[in-house]
Write a protein that holds these residues in place. Structure first.
Motif, PDB file in Angstrom:
ATOM      1  N   THR A 112       0.858  -1.177   0.000  1.00  0.00           N
ATOM      2  CA  THR A 112       0.000   0.000   0.000  1.00  0.00           C
ATOM      3  C   THR A 112       0.895   1.228   0.000  1.00  0.00           C
ATOM      4  O   THR A 112       1.784   1.354   0.843  1.00  0.00           O
ATOM      5  N   HIS A 113       0.672   2.112  -0.965  1.00  0.00           N
ATOM      6  CA  HIS A 113       1.442   3.356  -1.084  1.00  0.00           C
ATOM      7  C   HIS A 113       0.756   4.446  -0.269  1.00  0.00           C
ATOM      8  O   HIS A 113      -0.426   4.710  -0.461  1.00  0.00           O
ATOM      9  N   ILE A 114       1.512   5.094   0.613  1.00  0.00           N
ATOM     10  CA  ILE A 114       1.014   6.260   1.345  1.00  0.00           C
ATOM     11  C   ILE A 114       1.952   7.411   1.024  1.00  0.00           C
ATOM     12  O   ILE A 114       3.144   7.362   1.347  1.00  0.00           O
ATOM     13  N   LEU A 115       1.419   8.433   0.368  1.00  0.00           N
ATOM     14  CA  LEU A 115       2.223   9.586  -0.022  1.00  0.00           C
ATOM     15  C   LEU A 115       1.980  10.711   0.977  1.00  0.00           C
ATOM     16  O   LEU A 115       0.838  11.067   1.256  1.00  0.00           O
ATOM     17  N   VAL A 116       3.068  11.258   1.519  1.00  0.00           N
ATOM     18  CA  VAL A 116       2.956  12.308   2.535  1.00  0.00           C
ATOM     19  C   VAL A 116       3.888  13.469   2.204  1.00  0.00           C
ATOM     20  O   VAL A 116       4.832  13.325   1.431  1.00  0.00           O
ATOM     21  N   ASP A 117       3.618  14.591   2.826  1.00  0.00           N
ATOM     22  CA  ASP A 117       4.462  15.787   2.734  1.00  0.00           C
ATOM     23  C   ASP A 117       4.631  16.285   1.305  1.00  0.00           C
ATOM     24  O   ASP A 117       5.730  16.680   0.888  1.00  0.00           O
ATOM     25  N   LEU A 118       3.546  16.305   0.537  1.00  0.00           N
ATOM     26  CA  LEU A 118       3.599  16.785  -0.841  1.00  0.00           C
ATOM     27  C   LEU A 118       3.852  18.294  -0.850  1.00  0.00           C
ATOM     28  O   LEU A 118       3.143  19.058  -0.199  1.00  0.00           O
ATOM     29  N   VAL A 119       4.876  18.693  -1.593  1.00  0.00           N
ATOM     30  CA  VAL A 119       5.187  20.105  -1.800  1.00  0.00           C
ATOM     31  C   VAL A 119       5.063  20.373  -3.298  1.00  0.00           C
ATOM     32  O   VAL A 119       5.717  19.701  -4.105  1.00  0.00           O
ATOM     33  N   ILE A 120       4.229  21.331  -3.667  1.00  0.00           N
ATOM     34  CA  ILE A 120       3.969  21.681  -5.062  1.00  0.00           C
ATOM     35  C   ILE A 120       4.550  23.066  -5.322  1.00  0.00           C
ATOM     36  O   ILE A 120       4.284  24.004  -4.570  1.00  0.00           O
ATOM     37  N   THR A 121       5.341  23.192  -6.392  1.00  0.00           N
ATOM     38  CA  THR A 121       5.971  24.460  -6.740  1.00  0.00           C
ATOM     39  C   THR A 121       5.619  24.813  -8.183  1.00  0.00           C
ATOM     40  O   THR A 121       5.884  24.014  -9.086  1.00  0.00           O
ATOM     41  N   PRO A 122       5.038  25.994  -8.412  1.00  0.00           N
ATOM     42  CA  PRO A 122       4.715  26.406  -9.788  1.00  0.00           C
ATOM     43  C   PRO A 122       5.976  26.583 -10.631  1.00  0.00           C
ATOM     44  O   PRO A 122       7.029  26.975 -10.117  1.00  0.00           O
ATOM     45  N   THR A 123       5.852  26.295 -11.920  1.00  0.00           N
ATOM     46  CA  THR A 123       6.924  26.522 -12.897  1.00  0.00           C
ATOM     47  C   THR A 123       6.307  27.267 -14.081  1.00  0.00           C
ATOM     48  O   THR A 123       5.087  27.405 -14.160  1.00  0.00           O
ATOM     49  N   THR A 125       5.814  26.194 -16.977  1.00  0.00           N
ATOM     50  CA  THR A 125       5.007  25.293 -17.807  1.00  0.00           C
ATOM     51  C   THR A 125       4.009  24.447 -17.015  1.00  0.00           C
ATOM     52  O   THR A 125       3.352  23.592 -17.584  1.00  0.00           O
ATOM     53  N   GLY A 126       3.903  24.659 -15.733  1.00  0.00           N
ATOM     54  CA  GLY A 126       2.991  23.869 -14.901  1.00  0.00           C
ATOM     55  C   GLY A 126       3.429  23.896 -13.462  1.00  0.00           C
ATOM     56  O   GLY A 126       3.393  24.931 -12.807  1.00  0.00           O
ATOM     57  N   ALA A 127       3.899  22.751 -12.981  1.00  0.00           N
ATOM     58  CA  ALA A 127       4.362  22.667 -11.592  1.00  0.00           C
ATOM     59  C   ALA A 127       5.261  21.456 -11.440  1.00  0.00           C
ATOM     60  O   ALA A 127       5.260  20.544 -12.278  1.00  0.00           O
ATOM     61  N   VAL A 128       6.032  21.462 -10.371  1.00  0.00           N
ATOM     62  CA  VAL A 128       6.807  20.296  -9.967  1.00  0.00           C
ATOM     63  C   VAL A 128       6.396  19.953  -8.549  1.00  0.00           C
ATOM     64  O   VAL A 128       5.861  20.789  -7.820  1.00  0.00           O
ATOM     65  N   GLY A 129       6.635  18.714  -8.169  1.00  0.00           N
ATOM     66  CA  GLY A 129       6.276  18.298  -6.825  1.00  0.00           C
ATOM     67  C   GLY A 129       7.255  17.286  -6.276  1.00  0.00           C
ATOM     68  O   GLY A 129       7.963  16.607  -7.033  1.00  0.00           O
ATOM     69  N   ARG A 130       7.276  17.224  -4.951  1.00  0.00           N
ATOM     70  CA  ARG A 130       8.062  16.223  -4.221  1.00  0.00           C
ATOM     71  C   ARG A 130       7.213  15.739  -3.064  1.00  0.00           C
ATOM     72  O   ARG A 130       6.519  16.511  -2.420  1.00  0.00           O
ATOM     73  N   CYS A 131       7.306  14.436  -2.792  1.00  0.00           N
ATOM     74  CA  CYS A 131       6.623  13.879  -1.627  1.00  0.00           C
ATOM     75  C   CYS A 131       7.389  12.656  -1.149  1.00  0.00           C
ATOM     76  O   CYS A 131       8.244  12.127  -1.859  1.00  0.00           O
ATOM     77  N   LYS A 132       7.081  12.219   0.049  1.00  0.00           N
ATOM     78  CA  LYS A 132       7.676  11.011   0.612  1.00  0.00           C
ATOM     79  C   LYS A 132       6.742   9.844   0.354  1.00  0.00           C
ATOM     80  O   LYS A 132       5.526  10.007   0.271  1.00  0.00           O
ATOM     81  N   LEU A 133       7.316   8.651   0.266  1.00  0.00           N
ATOM     82  CA  LEU A 133       6.542   7.426   0.088  1.00  0.00           C
ATOM     83  C   LEU A 133       6.740   6.523   1.295  1.00  0.00           C
ATOM     84  O   LEU A 133       7.870   6.146   1.618  1.00  0.00           O
TER      85      LEU A 133
END
Length: 185
Positions: A112-123, A125-133
């Motif tokens: 089971t994948h649990i994604l936490v601490d998502l950080v979204i940054t605009p660019t 052309t869209g956005a980039v993101g990072r999160c922990k698994l």
């Protein structure tokens, strides 16, 4: 006089290029709805990969048509592309044209994948993101939880909503992972 005109023209051209490049580098303005939709994209990812819905094609449809999934051992560094395009992505999710495979027969699935601490940054052309698994059920034990790095994403807004252009599973501790590391005899 001619040299002065040439110098002025070159100077004006350089100034316009600089202004144009500065303007092009501005990140797009994300609305609250954009952030929510990107968060929902991540939530749908976890569900689709864990359940092989629609023979893995629900997972594949979270990406752009030329979207790709890869694995990297280091944050900020591109890794190896594992799947690119709809059929390859559906296959990576445990499905494909032949339907879903038994999770017990595939390395890395059945968790089971649990994604936490998502950080979204605009660019621009869209956005980039990072999160922990966090992975639950690793090593076949439903009570074993392991942090398996996380994800680095490039998101783009399409006519179907926000999609992954690229998603890289960044897994610095893969070699010592309960799930993927070397098994002790």
């Amino acid at each position: 006089m001619r040299i002065h005109k040439v110098s002025s023209t070159i100077g004006l051209g350089l100034a316009l290029m600089l202004c144009g490049s500065l303007h092009a580098a501005e990140p797009m303005k994300l609305t609250a709805l954009d952030y929510i939709e990107i968060q929902q994209l991540n939530a749908r990812y976890s569900f689709a990969i864990d359940h092989c819905t629609n023979s893995g094609y629900d997972y594949a449809d979270l990406y752009t048509e030329d979207g790709e999934f890869g694995v990297s051992e280091e944050w900020g560094k591109p890794g190896r592309v594992f799947a690119k395009g709809r059929d390859a992505l559906a296959n990576a999710a445990g499905g494909g044209p032949g339907g879903c495979r038994d999770p017990k027969t595939m390395m890395g699935y059945g968790i089971t994948h649990i994604l936490v601490d998502l950080v979204i940054t605009p660019t621009p052309t869209g956005a980039v993101g990072r999160c922990k698994l966090l992975a639950v059920g690793v090593g076949g034990n439903p009570t074993t939880v392991e942090q398996q790095g996380g994800y680095e994403d490039v998101y783009v807004k399409t006519d179907k909503g926000w999609r992954f252009k690229t998603r890289y599973h960044v897994f610095p501790n893969m070699a010592s992972s309960v799930q993927f590391g070397k098994k002790k005899p």
